[in-house]
Write a protein that holds these residues in place. Sequence first.
Motif, PDB file in Angstrom:
ATOM      1  N   TRP A 207       0.851  -1.191   0.000  1.00 38.22           N
ATOM      2  CA  TRP A 207       0.000   0.000   0.000  1.00 38.22           C
ATOM      3  C   TRP A 207       0.882   1.234   0.000  1.00 38.22           C
ATOM      4  N   VAL A 208       0.420   2.281  -0.707  1.00 33.02           N
ATOM      5  CA  VAL A 208       1.166   3.542  -0.783  1.00 33.02           C
ATOM      6  C   VAL A 208       0.202   4.695  -0.531  1.00 33.02           C
ATOM      7  N   ALA A 209       0.584   5.629   0.343  1.00 34.94           N
ATOM      8  CA  ALA A 209      -0.277   6.776   0.662  1.00 34.94           C
ATOM      9  C   ALA A 209      -0.216   7.826  -0.444  1.00 34.94           C
ATOM     10  N   ASN A 210       0.936   8.400  -0.655  1.00 39.49           N
ATOM     11  CA  ASN A 210       1.109   9.511  -1.594  1.00 39.49           C
ATOM     12  C   ASN A 210       1.598   9.026  -2.951  1.00 39.49           C
TER      13      ASN A 210
ATOM     14  N   TYR B 143      -8.983   1.898   0.635  1.00 42.46           N
ATOM     15  CA  TYR B 143      -8.352   2.626  -0.472  1.00 42.46           C
ATOM     16  C   TYR B 143      -7.110   1.867  -0.939  1.00 42.46           C
ATOM     17  N   PRO B 144      -7.295   0.628  -1.440  1.00 42.19           N
ATOM     18  CA  PRO B 144      -6.142  -0.186  -1.861  1.00 42.19           C
ATOM     19  C   PRO B 144      -5.432   0.437  -3.053  1.00 42.19           C
ATOM     20  N   THR B 145      -4.193   0.043  -3.237  1.00 42.10           N
ATOM     21  CA  THR B 145      -3.437   0.502  -4.409  1.00 42.10           C
ATOM     22  C   THR B 145      -3.399  -0.634  -5.426  1.00 42.10           C
TER      23      THR B 145
ATOM     24  N   GLY C  86     -21.371   4.292  -1.329  1.00 42.06           N
ATOM     25  CA  GLY C  86     -20.829   4.473  -2.673  1.00 42.06           C
ATOM     26  C   GLY C  86     -19.352   4.137  -2.783  1.00 42.06           C
ATOM     27  N   LEU C  87     -18.740   3.699  -1.674  1.00 44.74           N
ATOM     28  CA  LEU C  87     -17.324   3.358  -1.686  1.00 44.74           C
ATOM     29  C   LEU C  87     -17.082   2.136  -2.568  1.00 44.74           C
ATOM     30  N   ASN C  88     -16.124   2.229  -3.489  1.00 48.91           N
ATOM     31  CA  ASN C  88     -15.754   1.122  -4.373  1.00 48.91           C
ATOM     32  C   ASN C  88     -14.285   0.805  -4.165  1.00 48.91           C
TER      33      ASN C  88
END
Length: 835
Positions: free
Chosen positions: A75-78, A152-154, A170-172
């Motif tokens: 996973w990556v934030a920015n 919020y996967p990458t 509505g989150l996908n």
Amino acid sequence: MNLVEKILIFSVLFLLKRRSCTSIDTINSIQSFKDGDNLVSKGGSFKLGFFSPGSSSNRYVGIWYNKVKEQTVVWVANRNKPITSRTGVLSINKIGNLVLYDENRDVLVWTTNVLATTGTTNESFAQLLETGNLVLFQGNKRRVVVWQSFDYPTNTMLPYMKFGVNHRTGLNRFLTSWKSREDPGIGEYSLKMDPNGAPQLFLFNGSVKVWRTGPWIGQGWNGVPEMKYELIVNASYVDNYDETYRMDTTVNASILSRYVMNESGVVEKLGLVEEDQKWVVYWHAPKSKCDNYDKCGVNSYCDPYSFECTCLPGSEPNSTGDWYSRDGSKGCTRKRGEQVCRNDDRFTMVERAKVPDTSLAQVNKSMGTEACMELCLRNCSCTGYASADVNGTGKGCITWYEDLIDTTTLLYGGQDLYIRVNAAGLAQFSKKSKWFDHKRLATIVGVSLAAMLLMLSLVYWLATKKKKGMGERNKSPNSFVTSPFYEGPSSKKEIVESGPNSDIQFFDLSTIVAATDNFSLANRLGEGGFGAVYKGRLPNGQEVAVKRLSKNSRQGIEELKNEVKLIARLQHRNLVRLLGCCIQEEEKMLIYEYLPNKGLDSFIFDKAKKSMLDWKKRYEIILGITRGMLYLHEDSRLKIIHRDLKASNVLLDATMNPKISDFGMAKIFDGDQIEANTNRVVGTYGYMSPEYAMKGLFSIKSDVFSFGVMLLEIISARKNNSYSPEDSLNLIEHVWDLWKESRALEIVDLSLGESYQPHEVLRCIHIGLLCVQEFAADRPSMSEIAFMLSHDTTLPSPNQSAFIFRRENNDPVASPTRVGPSSINDVTLSAIEAR
């Protein structure tokens, strides 16, 4: 409150604050997390910190496996906004959000961007969980999750991560590829859940659909049968008013696994090999041309084992010219005079189907199969139906009301698909599978073969013309033109495709030596006429089988060259895949995909292991071999005679899918060539047809003879060339004698118990005897064999089999009625003068 009490309270608060500041898995509202700091989950499985991917100097905040030797970021934030120096700071701001700043808190790089849910935002804290999920909490006594990285996967899906849609918010949750190994920014490819109709996953290139899983059918996705054999995770699926998602849970916490949407546009399921810390690909998609979305257009299906594109029942090609040149992208339309919605409408079944795109289909979860059929019949717009839950409750109904898009047939798995036709259309299909009658089959085969011959002639002429001008232009080190295998444009053995060959890799000797641990005995898988075969593992973790030409081998560079040129361009599920070769110093090697279950012979001729193959699995293996041989003889770019088909040259992959191997002896026929003659007879006695063993004549019918022998061996679990009970000199003779006395089922392997249908086994024995008839002209072709195996049609009576011997007048010495080979031992021959 006296001074002592104040000191004690202050000391406790200070210790609590100090403990919070030094926690290894948590960031609280008074902490600053700088480049060089790390969070480690409670059990030590995951780590959060700043990192630079590959050779890049840019800095990102990410999560990776803590106990895996090679950094594997999940996973990556920015990801789209890197920090160009080591001045980044991660903290919780005044309103309770995780924020990432650069340059002394002057530039906001990334934030969770959620609203505070409690009045005291200084109670917010972020914690890295043992699952790899970074969770932001608000509140002290009543902790509220306000944000989590799993939402919020990458590019990676981990166990316990929901993959799919929350209908209320509505989150996908979906995966997006990195741009490259050095840039984790959002790339071109994405894997998303489509919740419409019967939900399924789609792989996109931008906004273009590339591949789909098919709907969930109880234990896995309809178009991903490998999932049914999943051993390292338990897959769960939820589809209700609130959510539609897929989630895995681990069976064994010590076994690491993940799904990755990689930057090349391939979805991979990977598992970690603990002893050498390497990730191994368990399965990937897309795999073949038939996986490409809408490969064949509407109302058609893609079949990788025969013609690439075929119209569904009741339909015909929209563009015949394009269709027979193997471009079926324009699809099919309903045949004239076969319009449906009449009182005599019925359904014809397509077996092992990856069902059409279900985005616009309708689903009734409580309806059974019979009710589903009635529902479709009552609606004139309904074009087909299928069960929505094959492996679970058995209930659920999917119905289609538009053109059918992206249908595929599978070797195993899939499900039954029912296509609507009227009685006139139904009459054209045979009783069992309702696909073809004899006349239609003959017409299709005849037209197809004519088209193929014409196409081959044209392609060969164009390829020959192309070769004349490309010798100096092509300087690729991976080109056959510049390799030692190139024989020039005049060679009849040169494969049609000349020029660069991107499918074959040339390996360095040092790579293969390292992969096989210097060809250690522990890695030795076996030995054939070519030389020894070793198991190896490439630097990327892929397991391979290395076929090493021995210096004293009776086979040589010609056989190796022949195998490379033949198999390099042959792509079929039932052919072993050649990855590359190594020609360096005195070493000559071929590198294949590794198939863990080795040869078919290691099962059917082993007393302990043959019971592992019940009749259903043996029948699937027979069908797989049939499809592979049909591809070689009729459906590939070239007509190829294998010449050494036998049980040991049929390898089995992890799911027991058969793959034909060893093409060193194979020959290419010209488009109109029927048979050939050789003074160099190659192959294995016991599998060799009489015309080939005695006269050196070989053709597709000599391969059919070998197939027939193997078919009888699979049924009986006995070798033809070592069979000598009582008066029979070989298995063929024994089966023939029992067949004449209507006792053929006595040859069935006793370990099968009652797992087989007698009529199905008898049909296979009948087909086997048709294949081993003495005269080549009497034997069926592989296309006829495929038809006979899958249709309940009347079969012709077999003539007497080859290599039948008789004892007359109680003479103890065998008196052959036909000339046969003097030896039937299990030896692969490389050179015998024809008699």
